[in-house]
Design an enzyme around this catalytic site. Sequence first.
Site, PDB file in Angstrom:
ATOM      1  N   ARG A 191       5.331 -14.448   7.862  1.00 58.61           N
ATOM      2  CA  ARG A 191       5.506 -12.985   7.868  1.00 58.61           C
ATOM      3  C   ARG A 191       4.459 -12.271   8.716  1.00 58.61           C
ATOM      4  NH1 ARG A 191       4.315 -14.438   2.469  1.00 58.61           N
ATOM      5  NH2 ARG A 191       2.114 -14.139   1.954  1.00 58.61           N
TER       6      ARG A 191
ATOM      7  N   ASP B 217      -1.041  -2.793   3.024  1.00 62.44           N
ATOM      8  CA  ASP B 217      -1.376  -2.927   4.460  1.00 62.44           C
ATOM      9  C   ASP B 217      -0.971  -1.760   5.371  1.00 62.44           C
ATOM     10  OD1 ASP B 217      -1.349  -5.344   3.139  1.00 62.44           O
ATOM     11  OD2 ASP B 217      -0.071  -6.354   4.586  1.00 62.44           O
TER      12      ASP B 217
ATOM     13  N   LEU C 284      -0.235   1.672  -2.419  1.00 65.23           N
ATOM     14  CA  LEU C 284      -0.375   1.453  -0.968  1.00 65.23           C
ATOM     15  C   LEU C 284      -0.999   0.087  -0.725  1.00 65.23           C
ATOM     16  CD1 LEU C 284      -2.054   3.824   1.634  1.00 65.23           C
ATOM     17  CD2 LEU C 284      -3.078   1.601   1.165  1.00 65.23           C
TER      18      LEU C 284
ATOM     19  N   TYR D 237       8.445  -6.055   4.598  1.00 66.87           N
ATOM     20  CA  TYR D 237       7.042  -6.451   4.581  1.00 66.87           C
ATOM     21  C   TYR D 237       6.353  -6.070   5.899  1.00 66.87           C
ATOM     22  CZ  TYR D 237       6.800  -8.937   0.092  1.00 66.87           C
ATOM     23  OH  TYR D 237       6.742  -9.246  -1.242  1.00 66.87           O
ATOM     24  N   SER D 238       5.068  -6.402   5.974  1.00 62.69           N
ATOM     25  CA  SER D 238       4.222  -5.887   7.056  1.00 62.69           C
ATOM     26  C   SER D 238       4.679  -6.284   8.454  1.00 62.69           C
ATOM     27  CB  SER D 238       2.786  -6.371   6.861  1.00 62.69           C
ATOM     28  OG  SER D 238       2.224  -5.649   5.801  1.00 62.69           O
TER      29      SER D 238
END
Length: 433
Positions: free
Chosen positions: A134, A16, A14, A75-76
């Site tokens: 990002r 963000d 795990l 991605y985040s």
Amino acid sequence: MRPKYHISPEQGFLNDPNGLAQFRGKYHVFYQWLPDVVPQGSKQWRHCISNDLVHWTDEGSALQPDEWYEKNGCYSGSGITTEDKYFLFYTGNVRDAEGGRETYQCVAVSDDGKSFQKEGPVIYLPDGYTAHFRDPKVWKKNNSWWMVVGAQTKELQGNVALFESNNLKKWDYRGNLLDPSMDWGYMCECPDIVDIDGQQFLIVSCQKETGCKGIVFSGKMDYIEAKFQLDDVGNLLDAGFDFYAPQSFVDESGRCILLGWLGAGKLDYQMSQPTVKEGWLHSLTIPRELFVQNGKLHQQPVKELESIRRHERVIEAEGHTFINQETWSAELLAEQISDQKFSFNFGNVLKISFANNSMVIQRKHWSSEEYDEVRAEISVIKNIRVFLDQSTAEIFVNNGEKVFTFKSFFTDDKWVEVESEKTIRIKIWRMEA
Ligand code: FRU
């Protein structure tokens, strides 16, 4: 070692927190996830739902990297809800055989808060940046939608790009938010703008040669000039070793709630942690309500966590006090401390001591007898709340003015020792989620 009231993966890695929002009453938290316990790979968004921010159901993977524009990872990013839709904004990460990188800011939409339909990229990399671009965070202000994206400029400096939209689909680039003469490190990850009672804060996870930290700056978000004007030089949002990439959201009652990654650090620091042998690694922090006191951002655990307190014990500690613990899923509240020298020792794994305006926290390393140490200058300690959960510890000092988060691998030595010159009023609970 698995936490009982924190979000952690059954299996895998795990990082963000992502996509946070309340949609039709229910709280949604996603997190960066890999099925294997390795920090790098094609990240997915794992999804959890809760009615109360305390009990979570695991809904499986909501976003998996199966399209060309995200083939090396979803991605985040963040979540936004409208009356009938839940939008996820995230970064599509693409790598080529030579190690080159491409980045696309993408959107996925849901009607039911369960299945999300990908609509593909809405933002391509603007001029002036490298592909380290990002972590889109979206919010609404002055009848517009705004997005900040963490960035690295062509000069290899961290900054934050600002975009504006009136329909969440077409986004206009408005420029660099941050003053480039300041040291933001070589990349700014996971930017966030928080607005509480008309006061604004920029939260950003700065990558520097000296390490990566979540920092909060007080200031003014100038939407006309597209600049964040700083009022201070920034403070660590959390001064513990194991906190990074926080994200906030505003819930339906108007509370601003933040969760962070209870993890991070260098590769061997992460991979040597004892839970790796159990097939999983890291957790998220407890949800923390953000509020402003004396102009400073404070964090307090959301009040819903009080609902899982069991078996309250009230102890007036003075001199040496030994408290037996049934479990390491517990909350300890110490009040009426006033001005004195004191210390807490949690099973020799975590020690907090205070003397001469200085607070020292020591956390035992898992693979040696050594302790890592953090010091903070604090003139008076009024209260301390400590949240322990098997392998985690979060310490809130003076109503959450200062917060310290640590991995803490507790053992079967279940006790707390308190030393104090004068009386300290302690309440202690077992936490049962
Ligand atoms: C922060 C981060 C983000 C990125 C994500 C990838 O920890 O590096 O910038 O989107 O993790 O998992």
